[in-house]
Design a protein around this motif. Structure first.
Motif, PDB file in Angstrom:
ATOM      1  N   LEU A 280       0.833  -1.194   0.000  1.00 28.69           N
ATOM      2  CA  LEU A 280       0.000   0.000   0.000  1.00 28.69           C
ATOM      3  C   LEU A 280       0.870   1.247   0.000  1.00 28.69           C
ATOM      4  O   LEU A 280       1.842   1.338   0.748  1.00 28.69           O
ATOM      5  N   MET A 281       0.505   2.201  -0.860  1.00 24.46           N
ATOM      6  CA  MET A 281       1.127   3.518  -0.826  1.00 24.46           C
ATOM      7  C   MET A 281       0.031   4.567  -0.741  1.00 24.46           C
ATOM      8  O   MET A 281      -1.013   4.440  -1.380  1.00 24.46           O
ATOM      9  N   ILE A 282       0.271   5.591   0.057  1.00 29.04           N
ATOM     10  CA  ILE A 282      -0.678   6.682   0.231  1.00 29.04           C
ATOM     11  C   ILE A 282      -0.202   7.879  -0.574  1.00 29.04           C
ATOM     12  O   ILE A 282       0.976   8.223  -0.561  1.00 29.04           O
TER      13      ILE A 282
ATOM     14  N   GLY B   2       3.303  -4.834  -8.137  1.00 27.92           N
ATOM     15  CA  GLY B   2       2.291  -3.785  -8.155  1.00 27.92           C
ATOM     16  C   GLY B   2       2.022  -3.253  -6.774  1.00 27.92           C
ATOM     17  O   GLY B   2       2.567  -3.749  -5.773  1.00 27.92           O
ATOM     18  N   VAL B   3       1.176  -2.239  -6.711  1.00 30.38           N
ATOM     19  CA  VAL B   3       0.880  -1.588  -5.435  1.00 30.38           C
ATOM     20  C   VAL B   3      -0.522  -0.990  -5.516  1.00 30.38           C
ATOM     21  O   VAL B   3      -0.967  -0.565  -6.592  1.00 30.38           O
ATOM     22  N   TRP B   4      -1.221  -1.011  -4.388  1.00 34.76           N
ATOM     23  CA  TRP B   4      -2.493  -0.288  -4.297  1.00 34.76           C
ATOM     24  C   TRP B   4      -2.188   1.149  -3.908  1.00 34.76           C
ATOM     25  O   TRP B   4      -1.492   1.398  -2.928  1.00 34.76           O
ATOM     26  N   LEU B   5      -2.711   2.107  -4.683  1.00 39.64           N
ATOM     27  CA  LEU B   5      -2.552   3.524  -4.376  1.00 39.64           C
ATOM     28  C   LEU B   5      -3.839   4.032  -3.743  1.00 39.64           C
ATOM     29  O   LEU B   5      -4.915   3.940  -4.346  1.00 39.64           O
ATOM     30  N   ALA B   6      -3.733   4.559  -2.540  1.00 41.07           N
ATOM     31  CA  ALA B   6      -4.895   5.100  -1.833  1.00 41.07           C
ATOM     32  C   ALA B   6      -4.723   6.602  -1.682  1.00 41.07           C
ATOM     33  O   ALA B   6      -3.621   7.099  -1.444  1.00 41.07           O
ATOM     34  N   PHE B   7      -5.825   7.315  -1.799  1.00 39.69           N
ATOM     35  CA  PHE B   7      -5.805   8.765  -1.732  1.00 39.69           C
ATOM     36  C   PHE B   7      -5.940   9.246  -0.290  1.00 39.69           C
ATOM     37  O   PHE B   7      -6.689   8.681   0.500  1.00 39.69           O
ATOM     38  N   GLN B   8      -5.195  10.300   0.029  1.00 37.63           N
ATOM     39  CA  GLN B   8      -5.284  10.932   1.343  1.00 37.63           C
ATOM     40  C   GLN B   8      -5.505  12.418   1.143  1.00 37.63           C
ATOM     41  O   GLN B   8      -4.805  13.060   0.349  1.00 37.63           O
TER      42      GLN B   8
END
Length: 204
Positions: free
Chosen positions: A9-11, A43-49
Motif C-alpha cells: 500500500l502507498m498513500i 504492483g501496489v495499491w494507491l490510496a488517496f489521502q
C-alpha cells in the motif's frame, strides 16, 4: 491477479485514476520500503489521502492498482517514481495489514471495472471545454497518455480527470466514484462549473 489480492500500500495526496501514468515523489525509510515492496510484488495499491489526513483505506473504499515503470533513485531532494495506473480496486480488508515478506503495509482489494456500461453523453460539452481551457492555460497540469479520445471511455476519463484536478474532500470523491454510473459525477461537476464566477474561462 486473483479476485481478492493483497499488495503493498502507498498513500498519495493526489487521486490518480486508471488509464494514465503518474509520478510520485517521496523520501524516508517507509517510502523506500514501499517502493521496494511494489517492485517485488509486481504492483501496489494507491490510496488517496486528503489534506486533513483522511485516507481511503477502509472496506469498500476505491483504490487504484499501479505498477512501477521507473524509479529515479538518484533524483535530488526526493526519490521520483513513475507508475502506470492499470485499474480500480475495492478494499475488502477492514484496515491495512502488514506483510513481513515485503516489510511494508499491505491492503487487500478486489479488482473492479468501474462504470462498465458508460456511454457517451450529450451533457459533457461544458466539462470538455473547461478542461481544454485548463490544458491550454496550464500545460503543466496536462497528463501524458491520457486516453480522452477513446470513444468507449470518453465519459469515464473526462470525469476521472476532473476528480483528479478538483480539491474535493475524499468522502465526496469516493461517493461519486462509487455511484453505479457516471451520471451523478457529471451532474456534480456541472454544478461546480455553473457556480464558478469564472465559468466562461476556467473552473476554480
Amino acid at each position: 491477479m486473483s479476485s481478492n489480492s493483497c499488495f503493498p500500500l502507498m498513500i498519495s495526496r493526489e487521486h490518480f485514476m486508471p488509464q494514465r501514468f503518474a509520478r510520485i515523489k517521496g523520501e524516508g525509510m517507509v517510502f523506500i520500503a514501499s517502493l521496494r515492496a511494489a517492485e517485488k510484488a509486481g504492483g501496489v495499491w494507491l490510496a488517496f489521502q486528503d489534506s486533513d489526513g483522511n485516507s481511503a483505506v477502509q472496506a469498500n473504499d476505491l483504490v487504484s492498482f499501479a505498477q512501477v515503470s521507473h524509479i529515479d533513485w538518484l533524483s535530488k531532494a526526493q526519490i521520483e517514481v513513475e507508475f502506470k495506473i492499470l485499474h480500480w480496486g475495492k478494499v475488502t480488508s477492514n484496515e491495512p495489514g502488514f506483510c513481513s515478506n515485503w516489510v511494508s503495509p499491505t491492503l487487500c482489494a478486489n479488482k473492479i471495472d468501474l462504470w462498465p456500461d458508460c456511454s457517451k453523453q450529450k451533457n459533457t460539452a461544458a466539462l470538455q471545454n473547461a478542461l481544454a481551457n485548463i490544458n491550454l492555460q496550464y500545460p503543466e497540469l496536462q497528463t501524458a497518455n491520457f486516453e480522452q479520445s477513446v470513444q468507449s471511455d470518453q465519459v469515464k476519463t473526462l470525469c476521472w480527470r476532473w476528480l483528479e484536478l478538483l480539491p474535493l474532500p475524499i468522502c465526496t470523491k469516493q461517493r461519486l466514484l462509487k455511484s453505479p454510473s457516471a451520471s451523478l459525477c457529471i451532474r456534480y461537476l456541472g454544478f461546480i462549473l455553473r457556480q464558478s464566477d469564472r465559468f466562461t474561462h476556467l473552473a476554480r
